[in-house]
Design a protein around this motif. Structure first.
Motif, short mmCIF file in Angstrom:
data_model
loop_
_atom_site.label_atom_id
_atom_site.label_comp_id
_atom_site.label_asym_id
_atom_site.label_seq_id
_atom_site.Cartn_x
_atom_site.Cartn_y
_atom_site.Cartn_z
N UNK A 66 -53.77 18.30 -120.23
CA UNK A 66 -53.91 19.76 -120.09
C UNK A 66 -55.35 20.15 -119.85
N UNK A 67 -56.24 19.62 -120.69
CA UNK A 67 -57.63 20.01 -120.54
C UNK A 67 -58.23 19.47 -119.24
N UNK A 68 -57.80 18.29 -118.85
CA UNK A 68 -58.35 17.68 -117.63
C UNK A 68 -57.91 18.38 -116.36
N UNK A 69 -56.70 18.96 -116.39
CA UNK A 69 -56.22 19.60 -115.17
C UNK A 69 -56.96 20.91 -114.87
N UNK A 70 -57.63 21.46 -115.85
CA UNK A 70 -58.37 22.70 -115.66
C UNK A 70 -59.38 22.54 -114.51
N UNK A 71 -60.04 21.40 -114.51
CA UNK A 71 -61.02 21.13 -113.45
C UNK A 71 -60.31 20.84 -112.13
N UNK A 72 -59.18 20.18 -112.25
CA UNK A 72 -58.42 19.80 -111.04
C UNK A 72 -58.06 21.05 -110.23
N UNK A 73 -57.66 22.11 -110.93
CA UNK A 73 -57.30 23.34 -110.23
C UNK A 73 -58.50 23.90 -109.47
N UNK A 74 -59.68 23.75 -110.06
CA UNK A 74 -60.89 24.25 -109.37
C UNK A 74 -61.22 23.40 -108.15
N UNK A 75 -61.00 22.11 -108.28
CA UNK A 75 -61.23 21.23 -107.11
C UNK A 75 -60.32 21.65 -105.97
N UNK A 76 -59.10 22.03 -106.31
CA UNK A 76 -58.15 22.38 -105.26
C UNK A 76 -58.57 23.64 -104.50
N UNK A 77 -59.45 24.42 -105.11
CA UNK A 77 -59.90 25.64 -104.43
C UNK A 77 -61.02 25.36 -103.44
N UNK A 78 -61.47 24.11 -103.39
CA UNK A 78 -62.63 23.79 -102.54
C UNK A 78 -62.25 23.48 -101.10
N UNK A 79 -60.96 23.29 -100.86
CA UNK A 79 -60.54 22.95 -99.50
C UNK A 79 -60.84 21.52 -99.12
N UNK A 80 -61.14 20.69 -100.10
CA UNK A 80 -61.37 19.25 -99.86
C UNK A 80 -60.14 18.53 -100.41
N UNK A 81 -59.62 17.52 -99.69
CA UNK A 81 -58.46 16.80 -100.23
C UNK A 81 -58.74 16.25 -101.62
N UNK A 82 -57.81 16.50 -102.54
CA UNK A 82 -57.97 16.01 -103.92
C UNK A 82 -56.86 15.02 -104.23
N UNK A 83 -57.25 13.90 -104.86
CA UNK A 83 -56.26 12.95 -105.34
C UNK A 83 -56.48 12.82 -106.84
N UNK A 84 -55.40 12.85 -107.59
CA UNK A 84 -55.56 12.71 -109.04
C UNK A 84 -55.31 11.27 -109.45
N UNK A 85 -56.27 10.70 -110.20
CA UNK A 85 -56.03 9.37 -110.77
C UNK A 85 -55.63 9.59 -112.22
N UNK A 86 -54.38 9.29 -112.54
CA UNK A 86 -53.94 9.46 -113.93
C UNK A 86 -54.43 8.24 -114.70
N UNK A 87 -55.70 8.32 -115.10
CA UNK A 87 -56.33 7.16 -115.72
C UNK A 87 -56.01 7.10 -117.22
N UNK A 88 -56.38 6.00 -117.82
CA UNK A 88 -56.10 5.75 -119.25
C UNK A 88 -54.59 5.89 -119.47
N UNK A 89 -53.80 5.52 -118.46
CA UNK A 89 -52.35 5.67 -118.57
C UNK A 89 -51.79 4.68 -119.60
N UNK A 90 -52.48 3.56 -119.80
CA UNK A 90 -52.01 2.60 -120.80
C UNK A 90 -52.04 3.20 -122.20
N UNK A 91 -53.16 3.87 -122.50
CA UNK A 91 -53.28 4.45 -123.83
C UNK A 91 -52.27 5.58 -124.02
N UNK A 92 -52.08 6.36 -122.94
CA UNK A 92 -51.10 7.45 -123.02
C UNK A 92 -49.72 6.88 -123.35
N UNK A 93 -49.34 5.84 -122.64
CA UNK A 93 -48.01 5.27 -122.87
C UNK A 93 -47.88 4.71 -124.28
N UNK A 94 -48.93 4.04 -124.73
CA UNK A 94 -48.79 3.48 -126.08
C UNK A 94 -48.75 4.57 -127.14
#
Ligand SMILES: Nc1nc2c(ncn2[C@@H]2O[C@H](COP(=O)(O)OP(=O)(O)OP(=O)(O)O)[C@@H](O)[C@H]2O)c(=O)[nH]1
Ligand SMILES: [Mg+2]
Length: 705
Positions: free
Chosen positions: A106-134
């Motif tokens: 939730x907190x990380x996506x806050x910045x992602x929304x701002x990146x999307x306003x820049x008109x530059x292609x954005x790709x999200x890397x869902x990192x630390x996915x191992x820890x999330x799953x565990x």
């Protein structure tokens, strides 16, 4: 606009890809996994403070990656955040890979929304996915991709998982339409935004430089940097009035601050998106982080635990370092003896034994100590203790007028002042930052450690470890007192509030630590083989020339005569003459000419102090007792006593740091503050050491200690 550009990045030559995202989300880890670099990773926010570049070649494409410091928003406060924001806005990467911490989406996506306003292609890397799953957090990446309109790839940085998929995705980044996928702030705000956007877009040159949507939103958010950038627009005044009117209208209409409304809209949207695509399958049964923190972050225990941790680090350094250090010392002793026994008594032999082995060997003996110290400090960084240390010491630092975050540079200063000074970039208030930079060199760095260990072992053999710890403690207390004084005088101001997240504890990645420690050790050894070798030869030369003719009748081979002749030759040498010339300045602190000379040579690098002492005290020892240790040689100097040795350690602690650290101070805060730092530390060092020596002598401590 990028969204209309249908060429893929593969055909576009060498794409420039920024790795951006929240602090501590794993950007550098991912950067290292992609490019094969070994940049510093640590488990606390603010490890990376400058942009780093690297590339990865795949097929015919060379991907140029830029690892940026972490940011929470595109509104930047501290220097590291400004570096990240300015790179994205001014250098316009072809793609932004937003590295998201999956355990904190939730907190990380806050910045992602701002990146999307820049008109530059954005790709999200869902990192630390191992820890999330565990932890039982399951992210439906396909669903989230649909909601957010950006491709998302699950990654695990330390294992390099997902890197290939990420590169594939980058290849196709230019193919997507981005202009349509942006957050809708609601009719009222959108109508205000529309007016501002069309006014900005009226100037096509300006609109090509700055993303129109982003700027319009930032103006509503009252971002001062956005208003500054707006000044480049030919109609800046008119747009500024429009924006301020819009802000006033929105605030009147909603009854709240415009920035808050914008952030509420973003969070509302994110909550919806996360609700749809993230399932918490189960609460973790047992959290190590919580259990440990309940104990060590306890209000009463956190500070004692912090002191204990630091004490443990240094004790362990001495305890483990002692043995290999002794072996190395014996090895160099053996080497000297072998040369003495096999070579005729020539200048070359003196150069080898007194200059090179005495100077460089002395410094190299301390390598094990440096390795262990860096290893232990790296573990603290990787495990996640740094942020805890910041919390534990926050109150204490505040009472000295410092910011809680100042503890990062201070702790890193135990290793090396250069990265420590750079780390102060994360401090938001310029005043706090300048103070932190000015006091960081007083944290005794790895290069000063050999000086302390040498003298403590020579004069306080029973309590050497305690003595060195005492010097470290003095460094910390002095730096806090200086911060207090600076804050009350030249750098007045209130400390800014301290907010920081506590990352979960993580097992250190051995590979990363070994690499980091290896690099630091290599730098130390390299320094020994270059600067220190060169200075050792130079110091040897000025201690050996001009040649000394002993008075007739004293060269008969009597041991006492011989010692006297060696001393006389030293005093006759250029080094001796120079030492004697400058010694009046050092006398009040109890230093003889040898310590005075070593203090001066130590200006370039603190290790040179040890090598200078090694040469000054070893010259000619082959003619007296065989391979007498440097410690014994210093101890038997009639000009030395324990009080003088202690004061010399204190002086080494306080005097300005090495040239590299001074250059970093200049680069970070300019010539004026560098000048201030030099004068400040020199005066403080001299005054304090003189007072301590004079009072100590009056109390008869010289003989007692
Ligand atoms: N379990 C797990 N840990 C990770 C992963 N990626 C990074 N880490 C750890 O997260 C911590 C932060 O990693 P960094 O790469 O320094 O993070 P950063 O985003 O560059 O941080 P800043 O430079 O401070 O903004 C380190 O302890 C890493 O070992 C991951 O995918 N899984
Ligand atoms: Mg980083």
């Amino acid at each position: 606009m990028a969204g209309n550009n249908k060429t893929t990045l593969r055909t576009k030559g060498n794409p420039r890809i920024a790795l951006a995202g929240n602090p501590n989300s794993g950007k550098t880890t991912l950067f290292n996994a992609i490019t094969g670099a070994h940049h510093k990773v640590g488990n606390y926010p603010g490890v990376t403070v400058e942009k780093r570049e690297g590339s990865r070649v795949r097929g015919e494409t060379s991907y140029h990656f830029i690892d940026l410091p972490g940011i929470y928003s595109l509104t930047a406060y501290s220097i590291d955040e400004v570096v990240a924001r300015d790179f994205i806005l001014d250098e316009k990467p072809d793609v932004i890979v937003d590295v998201l911490d999956s355990t904190n989406l939730e907190r990380n996506l806050y910045l992602c929304l701002q990146f999307q306003e820049l008109g530059i292609p954005v790709i999200g890397a869902l990192n630390i996915s191992d820890e999330a799953e565990s932890r039982g957090i399951f992210i439906d990446d396909k669903q989230l991709t649909l909601t957010l309109g950006i491709p998302l790839i699950k990654t695990v940085g330390p294992k390099g998982l997902g890197v290939d998929e990420l590169l594939d995705c980058i290849d196709h980044a230019g193919e997507q339409a981005f202009s349509g996928r942006r957050l809708n702030y609601g009719d009222e705000i959108e109508s205000q935004l529309e007016t501002i956007e069309s006014a900005i877009a009226a100037d096509s040159a300006f609109a090509a430089k700055y993303p129109v949507r982003w700027l319009a939103v930032k103006l509503i958010e009252k971002d001062s940097n956005a208003y500054e950038r707006l000044q480049e627009h030919p109609q800046a005044e008119k747009i500024e009035t429009l924006a301020r009117d819009a802000v006033a209208w929105i605030e009147k209409h909603f009854g709240k601050d415009a920035e808050i409304i914008i952030s509420e809209q973003r969070y509302g949207y994110i909550r919806g998106a996360v609700k749809e695509s993230v399932r918490i399958i189960r609460e973790p049964d047992f959290s190590v982080t919580e259990a440990v923190d309940r104990f060590i972050m306890n209000r009463f225990l956190s500070l004692p635990v912090f002191v204990l941790v630091l004490w443990g680090v240094f004790q362990l350094t001495f305890l483990l370092g002692q043995y290999p250090m002794d072996w190395l010392e014996s090895f160099f002793g053996f080497l000297s003896e072998a040369i003495l026994n096999t070579m005729p008594d020539t200048l070359l032999r003196s150069l080898l034994v007194d200059g090179i082995i005495g100077g460089v060997g002395g410094v190299l003996s301390f390598v094990p100590l440096i390795v262990i110290l860096f290893f232990l400090l790296s573990i603290l960084e990787d495990v996640g203790y740094m942020s805890r240390a910041a919390f534990a010491t926050d109150k204490l630092l505040h009472s000295f007028g410092l910011h809680g975050q100042s503890i990062f540079p201070m702790m890193l200063g135990f290793g090396c002042s250069v990265p420590a000074i750079m780390a102060s970039r994360t401090l938001k208030s310029p005043r706090d930052r300048i103070i932190t930079i000015l006091i960081t060199p007083m944290m005794s760095c790895g290069a000063k450690l050999p000086v302390h260990v040498l003298l403590a072992a020579a004069f306080f053999p029973a309590n050497a470890g305690t003595m060195v710890m005492f010097i470290y403690a003095i460094g910390v207390i002095l730096s806090l007192c200086c911060a207090f004084i600076l804050k009350k005088t030249v750098l007045k101001g209130d400390p800014t509030p301290f907010v920081m997240e506590l990352p979960p504890y993580r097992a250190p990645t051995l590979r990363g630590i070994l690499w980091h420690v290896g690099e630091k050790t290599w730098l130390y050894v390299k320094k020994a083989g270059t600067i220190i070798l060169a200075s050792a030869i130079l110091i040897w030369a000025i201690t050996s020339f001009p040649a000394y003719e002993p008075p007739p009748g004293t060269s008969g081979g009597e041991a006492e005569d011989s010692v006297r002749n060696v001393e006389a030759a030293l005093e006759h040498s250029y080094a001796g003459q120079l030492g004697k010339f400058i010694v009046p300045i050092f006398r009040p602190m109890g230093f003889g000419w040898k310590l005075a000379a070593a203090s001066v040579t130590g200006f370039a690098a603190k290790e040179v102090i040890v090598s200078t002492l090694g040469i000054l005290y070893r010259v000619g020892t082959e003619e007296t007792e065989e391979s007498e240790g440097l410690r014994d040689a210093i101890r038997s100097d009639p000009e030395m006593n324990p009080l003088a040795a202690f004061v010399f350690m204190l002086f080494t602690l306080i005097i300005p740091p090495c040239f590299a650290a001074l250059a970093t101070v200049r680069a970070e805060i300019g010539w004026k503050w560098l000048g201030f730092e030099l004068v400040f530390l020199l005066c403080l060092g001299w005054l304090l050491c003189t007072i301590v020596y004079q009072l100590g002598s009056l109390a008869g401590l010289g003989a007692l200690l």
